[in-house]
Write a protein that holds these residues in place. Structure first.
Motif, mmCIF file in Angstrom:
data_model
loop_
_atom_site.group_PDB
_atom_site.id
_atom_site.type_symbol
_atom_site.label_atom_id
_atom_site.label_comp_id
_atom_site.label_asym_id
_atom_site.label_seq_id
_atom_site.Cartn_x
_atom_site.Cartn_y
_atom_site.Cartn_z
ATOM 1 N N VAL A 27 0.833 -1.204 0.000
ATOM 2 C CA VAL A 27 0.000 0.000 0.000
ATOM 3 C C VAL A 27 0.867 1.253 0.000
ATOM 4 O O VAL A 27 0.624 2.199 -0.754
ATOM 5 N N ASP A 28 1.885 1.260 0.837
ATOM 6 C CA ASP A 28 2.764 2.433 0.901
ATOM 7 C C ASP A 28 3.449 2.690 -0.440
ATOM 8 O O ASP A 28 3.624 3.850 -0.845
ATOM 9 N N GLY B 35 1.154 9.551 -4.693
ATOM 10 C CA GLY B 35 0.895 10.529 -3.652
ATOM 11 C C GLY B 35 -0.418 10.370 -2.912
ATOM 12 O O GLY B 35 -0.680 11.098 -1.952
ATOM 13 N N ARG B 36 -1.247 9.407 -3.339
ATOM 14 C CA ARG B 36 -2.522 9.198 -2.666
ATOM 15 C C ARG B 36 -3.075 7.834 -3.059
ATOM 16 O O ARG B 36 -2.573 7.188 -3.984
ATOM 17 N N LEU B 37 -4.113 7.408 -2.363
ATOM 18 C CA LEU B 37 -4.828 6.185 -2.716
ATOM 19 C C LEU B 37 -6.305 6.430 -2.445
ATOM 20 O O LEU B 37 -6.697 6.702 -1.314
ATOM 21 N N ASP B 38 -7.112 6.333 -3.488
ATOM 22 C CA ASP B 38 -8.540 6.608 -3.363
ATOM 23 C C ASP B 38 -9.386 5.342 -3.293
ATOM 24 O O ASP B 38 -10.423 5.321 -2.622
ATOM 25 N N ILE B 39 -8.960 4.303 -4.002
ATOM 26 C CA ILE B 39 -9.760 3.087 -4.126
ATOM 27 C C ILE B 39 -8.859 1.876 -3.911
ATOM 28 O O ILE B 39 -7.832 1.730 -4.582
ATOM 29 N N LEU B 40 -9.247 1.019 -2.994
ATOM 30 C CA LEU B 40 -8.562 -0.255 -2.787
ATOM 31 C C LEU B 40 -9.570 -1.367 -2.995
ATOM 32 O O LEU B 40 -10.627 -1.386 -2.356
ATOM 33 N N VAL C 264 -6.687 -3.129 4.484
ATOM 34 C CA VAL C 264 -7.546 -2.064 5.013
ATOM 35 C C VAL C 264 -6.811 -1.277 6.085
ATOM 36 O O VAL C 264 -6.827 -0.037 6.096
ATOM 37 N N GLN C 265 -6.166 -1.989 6.982
ATOM 38 C CA GLN C 265 -5.419 -1.312 8.050
ATOM 39 C C GLN C 265 -4.358 -0.380 7.475
ATOM 40 O O GLN C 265 -4.174 0.748 7.952
ATOM 41 N N HIS D 42 -3.826 6.709 5.043
ATOM 42 C CA HIS D 42 -3.695 7.506 3.820
ATOM 43 C C HIS D 42 -5.043 8.116 3.426
ATOM 44 O O HIS D 42 -5.127 9.285 3.044
ATOM 45 N N MET D 43 -6.092 7.323 3.513
ATOM 46 C CA MET D 43 -7.420 7.809 3.125
ATOM 47 C C MET D 43 -7.956 8.805 4.139
ATOM 48 O O MET D 43 -8.624 9.777 3.767
#
Length: 263
Positions: free
Chosen positions: A75-76, A83-88, A123-124, A129-130
């Motif tokens: 994830v990192d 620079g971001r994460l919107d959807i996993l 998720v954790q 980030h979210m």
């Protein structure tokens, strides 16, 4: 455009074929940059190449395994690149089929690792980030097996039922952070070119007992995921959407045969 994901960053596990590839494709088609993760790296790269060849935005990362530290690193790395994460979307899953009496510790561990533990750790890792951006969509491919029985898959059903329970609990905890947590429960989905569900004979046999008269397609699941990933689903959280052509509606296959006079 409905369900506009322009500028959003998505991470899809198990995205190298079937349902996962369809999900990655649908998100990319609606404007997201999609990072595809798959245990077979070549399959992920083939999907990404096909998307880039259409002028869409996609890349890949290797599947690191189901351990907590490795998935946090995944994830990192995805966040670091954009620079971001919107959807996993945790679509990776599977089941080493075995009856209850024959089930081994290894088979149980495999089912729990990929279906449940990996989702929990992803998720954790994604929540901080979210939360920082006050927006996020955490999604999982569950299964109708979470609520109905199938011989040889009791441990898989248990894992997916736990996935649904975790989805509800996690959704409750992050509900005021702009983050939603939802899932899709596929029924029988055709798998062209692989497995017993790929043969016309088996598909025809199963389709007899589906109220809609056919097995589902990967796109049926991808379309549901697209909605849950979108801003339009902003007031939906802690839910799993069943996409099964009505398979879980009748009490038994006899009801289907009786309704349509099948013999």
């Amino acid at each position: 455009m409905a369900f506009d994901l322009s500028g959003q960053i998505a991470l899809v596990t198990g995205g190298g074929r079937g349902i996962g590839a369809a999900i990655a494709t649908r998100l990319a088609e609606h404007g997201a940059h999609v990072t595809i993760v798959n245990r077979t790296a070549e399959a992920a790269q083939a999907v990404a190449d096909a998307l880039c060849g259409r002028g869409l935005s996609a890349g890949t990362l290797p599947w690191p395994g189901s351990e907590r530290a490795a998935l946090k690193g995944l994830v990192d790395e995805a966040v670091g690149g954009k620079g971001r994460l919107d959807i996993l979307v945790h679509n990776a899953g599977g089941c080493p089929w075995a009856g209850v009496e024959e089930l081994t510790e290894s088979q149980l561990a495999d089912a729990l690792d990929i279906n449940l533990r990996a989702f929990i750790w992803l998720v954790q890792a994604a929540i901080p980030h979210m939360r920082r951006q006050e927006y996020g969509r955490l999604l999982v491919t569950s299964s109708v097996s979470a609520r109905v029985a199938m011989g040889g898959g009791a441990h898989y059903s248990a894992a997916k039922a736990a996935v649904n329970a975790f989805t509800r609990g996690a959704a409750f905890e992050v509900a005021r952070d702009g983050i939603t947590v939802n899932g899709v429960e596929p029924g029988f989905i055709a798998k062209p070119g692989r497995g017993t569900l790929s043969t016309p004979e088996k598909q025809a046999e199963i389709s007899r007992y589906v109220p809609m008269g056919r097995m589902g397609e990967a796109d049926d699941i991808a379309n549901a995921m697209l909605y849950l990933a979108s801003r339009e689903a902003k007031y939906v959280t802690g839910q799993t959407l069943i996409v099964d052509g009505g398979s879980t509606l009748p009490e038994t296959g006899y009801a289907v045969e009786n309704q349509w006079g099948l013999r």
